[in-house]
Design a protein around this motif. Structure first.
Motif, PDB file in Angstrom:
ATOM      1  N   GLY A  30       0.766  -1.051  -0.006  1.00  0.00           N
ATOM      2  CA  GLY A  30      -0.098  -0.086  -0.106  1.00  0.00           C
ATOM      3  C   GLY A  30       0.890   1.104   0.118  1.00  0.00           C
ATOM      4  N   PRO A  31       0.262   2.425   0.281  1.00  0.00           N
ATOM      5  CA  PRO A  31       0.943   3.791   0.253  1.00  0.00           C
ATOM      6  C   PRO A  31       1.948   3.971   1.289  1.00  0.00           C
ATOM      7  CG  PRO A  31      -1.632   4.158   0.494  1.00  0.00           C
ATOM      8  CD  PRO A  31      -1.058   2.722   0.381  1.00  0.00           C
ATOM      9  N   ALA A  32       2.530   3.257   1.921  1.00  0.00           N
ATOM     10  CA  ALA A  32       3.538   3.313   2.820  1.00  0.00           C
ATOM     11  C   ALA A  32       4.888   3.757   2.326  1.00  0.00           C
ATOM     12  CB  ALA A  32       3.858   1.988   3.712  1.00  0.00           C
ATOM     13  N   PRO A  33       5.625   4.397   3.213  1.00  0.00           N
ATOM     14  CA  PRO A  33       6.906   5.003   2.815  1.00  0.00           C
ATOM     15  C   PRO A  33       7.809   4.003   2.436  1.00  0.00           C
ATOM     16  CG  PRO A  33       6.704   5.509   5.104  1.00  0.00           C
ATOM     17  CD  PRO A  33       5.320   4.839   4.482  1.00  0.00           C
ATOM     18  N   TRP A  34       7.704   2.594   2.435  1.00  0.00           N
ATOM     19  CA  TRP A  34       8.772   1.765   2.221  1.00  0.00           C
ATOM     20  C   TRP A  34       9.450   2.023   1.041  1.00  0.00           C
ATOM     21  CZ3 TRP A  34      10.291  -0.430   6.448  1.00  0.00           C
ATOM     22  CH2 TRP A  34       9.444  -0.713   7.345  1.00  0.00           C
ATOM     23  N   ALA A  35       8.962   2.289  -0.133  1.00  0.00           N
ATOM     24  CA  ALA A  35       9.664   2.350  -1.503  1.00  0.00           C
ATOM     25  C   ALA A  35      10.598   3.446  -1.423  1.00  0.00           C
ATOM     26  CB  ALA A  35       8.598   2.576  -2.600  1.00  0.00           C
ATOM     27  N   THR A  36      10.315   4.510  -0.751  1.00  0.00           N
ATOM     28  CA  THR A  36      10.960   5.648  -0.688  1.00  0.00           C
ATOM     29  C   THR A  36      12.226   5.418   0.277  1.00  0.00           C
ATOM     30  OG1 THR A  36       9.551   7.035  -1.077  1.00  0.00           O
ATOM     31  CG2 THR A  36      11.252   8.140  -0.114  1.00  0.00           C
ATOM     32  N   PHE A  37      11.948   4.639   1.094  1.00  0.00           N
ATOM     33  CA  PHE A  37      13.345   4.138   2.211  1.00  0.00           C
ATOM     34  C   PHE A  37      13.904   3.292   1.657  1.00  0.00           C
ATOM     35  CE2 PHE A  37      14.551   1.025   5.240  1.00  0.00           C
ATOM     36  CZ  PHE A  37      15.215   2.033   6.332  1.00  0.00           C
ATOM     37  N   MET A  38      13.454   2.421   0.744  1.00  0.00           N
ATOM     38  CA  MET A  38      14.395   1.406   0.132  1.00  0.00           C
ATOM     39  C   MET A  38      15.292   2.023  -1.028  1.00  0.00           C
ATOM     40  SD  MET A  38      11.670  -1.621  -0.097  1.00  0.00           S
ATOM     41  CE  MET A  38      12.512  -2.725  -1.225  1.00  0.00           C
ATOM     42  N   GLU A  82       6.272  12.480   2.277  1.00  0.00           N
ATOM     43  CA  GLU A  82       5.585  11.153   3.116  1.00  0.00           C
ATOM     44  C   GLU A  82       5.643  11.226   4.693  1.00  0.00           C
ATOM     45  OE1 GLU A  82       6.469   7.976  -0.409  1.00  0.00           O
ATOM     46  OE2 GLU A  82       7.812   7.960   1.181  1.00  0.00           O
ATOM     47  N   THR A  83       6.640  11.800   4.994  1.00  0.00           N
ATOM     48  CA  THR A  83       6.867  11.987   6.598  1.00  0.00           C
ATOM     49  C   THR A  83       5.839  12.856   7.139  1.00  0.00           C
ATOM     50  OG1 THR A  83       9.276  11.348   6.536  1.00  0.00           O
ATOM     51  CG2 THR A  83       8.665  12.593   8.545  1.00  0.00           C
ATOM     52  N   VAL A  84       5.574  14.004   6.236  1.00  0.00           N
ATOM     53  CA  VAL A  84       4.480  14.801   6.917  1.00  0.00           C
ATOM     54  C   VAL A  84       3.296  14.370   6.599  1.00  0.00           C
ATOM     55  CG1 VAL A  84       3.308  17.075   5.907  1.00  0.00           C
ATOM     56  CG2 VAL A  84       5.758  17.080   6.118  1.00  0.00           C
ATOM     57  N   GLN A  85       2.922  13.570   5.689  1.00  0.00           N
ATOM     58  CA  GLN A  85       1.515  12.650   5.561  1.00  0.00           C
ATOM     59  C   GLN A  85       1.453  11.672   6.690  1.00  0.00           C
ATOM     60  OE1 GLN A  85       0.535  14.945   3.371  1.00  0.00           O
ATOM     61  NE2 GLN A  85      -0.943  13.125   3.004  1.00  0.00           N
ATOM     62  N   LEU A  86       2.478  11.406   7.127  1.00  0.00           N
ATOM     63  CA  LEU A  86       2.546  10.274   8.355  1.00  0.00           C
ATOM     64  C   LEU A  86       2.118  11.189   9.569  1.00  0.00           C
ATOM     65  CD1 LEU A  86       5.521   7.907   7.858  1.00  0.00           C
ATOM     66  CD2 LEU A  86       2.967   7.326   8.100  1.00  0.00           C
ATOM     67  N   LEU A  87       2.663  12.354   9.709  1.00  0.00           N
ATOM     68  CA  LEU A  87       2.306  13.413  10.933  1.00  0.00           C
ATOM     69  C   LEU A  87       0.888  13.503  10.808  1.00  0.00           C
ATOM     70  CD1 LEU A  87       5.211  15.743  10.868  1.00  0.00           C
ATOM     71  CD2 LEU A  87       4.691  13.980  12.640  1.00  0.00           C
ATOM     72  N   ARG A  88       0.380  13.819   9.897  1.00  0.00           N
ATOM     73  CA  ARG A  88      -1.024  14.183   9.530  1.00  0.00           C
ATOM     74  C   ARG A  88      -2.010  13.158   9.864  1.00  0.00           C
ATOM     75  NH1 ARG A  88      -1.110  18.614   4.378  1.00  0.00           N
ATOM     76  NH2 ARG A  88      -0.521  20.365   5.743  1.00  0.00           N
ATOM     77  N   SER A  89      -1.587  11.915   9.758  1.00  0.00           N
ATOM     78  CA  SER A  89      -2.494  10.967   9.822  1.00  0.00           C
ATOM     79  C   SER A  89      -3.025  10.810  11.199  1.00  0.00           C
ATOM     80  CB  SER A  89      -1.782   9.600   9.213  1.00  0.00           C
ATOM     81  OG  SER A  89      -0.599   9.064  10.134  1.00  0.00           O
ATOM     82  N   GLY A  90      -2.788  11.326  12.259  1.00  0.00           N
ATOM     83  CA  GLY A  90      -3.206  11.131  13.537  1.00  0.00           C
ATOM     84  C   GLY A  90      -2.027  10.863  14.398  1.00  0.00           C
ATOM     85  N   PRO A  91      -2.710  10.459  15.676  1.00  0.00           N
ATOM     86  CA  PRO A  91      -1.588  10.245  16.642  1.00  0.00           C
ATOM     87  C   PRO A  91      -0.616   8.943  16.527  1.00  0.00           C
ATOM     88  CG  PRO A  91      -3.950  10.646  17.683  1.00  0.00           C
ATOM     89  CD  PRO A  91      -4.017  10.387  16.292  1.00  0.00           C
ATOM     90  N   GLY A  92      -1.145   7.865  16.070  1.00  0.00           N
ATOM     91  CA  GLY A  92      -0.424   6.816  15.767  1.00  0.00           C
ATOM     92  C   GLY A  92       0.510   7.214  14.603  1.00  0.00           C
TER      93      GLY A  92
END
Length: 122
Positions: A30-38, A82-92
């Motif tokens: 899914g749209p997780a940041p794994w590809a960018t990390f890799m 992608e880091t900002v998107q993770l920040l915006r996705s809620g407390p988790g």
């Protein structure tokens, strides 16, 4: 002129590789940041190899692989987005964002150091 051609050729291959990794990883995770990390870790390793080899390589190799291929393969802007998107996705998502930043820094620098060591072997 050879430098420009090397950068363009390496960039074309790097861009296709990045697209392919992104496509393959997103199909599975899914749209997780794994590809960018890799791709960023892989690019760090390759740049470390080039830096470690240093003057043993002809200059055009740095243009082809370092500037062209790695420049198109890796991405700081997508990492930031992608880091900002993770920040915006809620407390988790905040914890995942911090983990994304820390893992990218630690693993990326480790990959570059490993590449340097491997590239320095003669």
């Amino acid at each position: 002129m050879l430098t420009w051609a090397a950068i363009l050729g390496g960039g074309a291959v790097g861009a296709v590789c990045r697209f392919t990794v992104n496509w393959l990883v997103e199909r599975r995770s899914g749209p997780a940041p794994w590809a960018t990390f890799m791709v960023n870790v892989a690019g760090s390793l390759v740049l470390g190899l080039l830096a470690g080899a240093g003057a043993a390589l002809p200059g055009w190799v740095g243009a082809l692989v370092g500037t062209g291929f790695c420049g198109a393969l890796t991405t700081y802007s997508t990492f930031g987005y992608e880091t900002v998107q993770l920040l915006r996705s809620g407390p988790g998502g905040r914890g995942w964002a911090v983990l994304n930043v820390l893992a990218s820094l630690v693993v990326g620098l480790g990959a570059a150091a490993l590449g340097w060591q491997l590239g320095s072997l003669r």
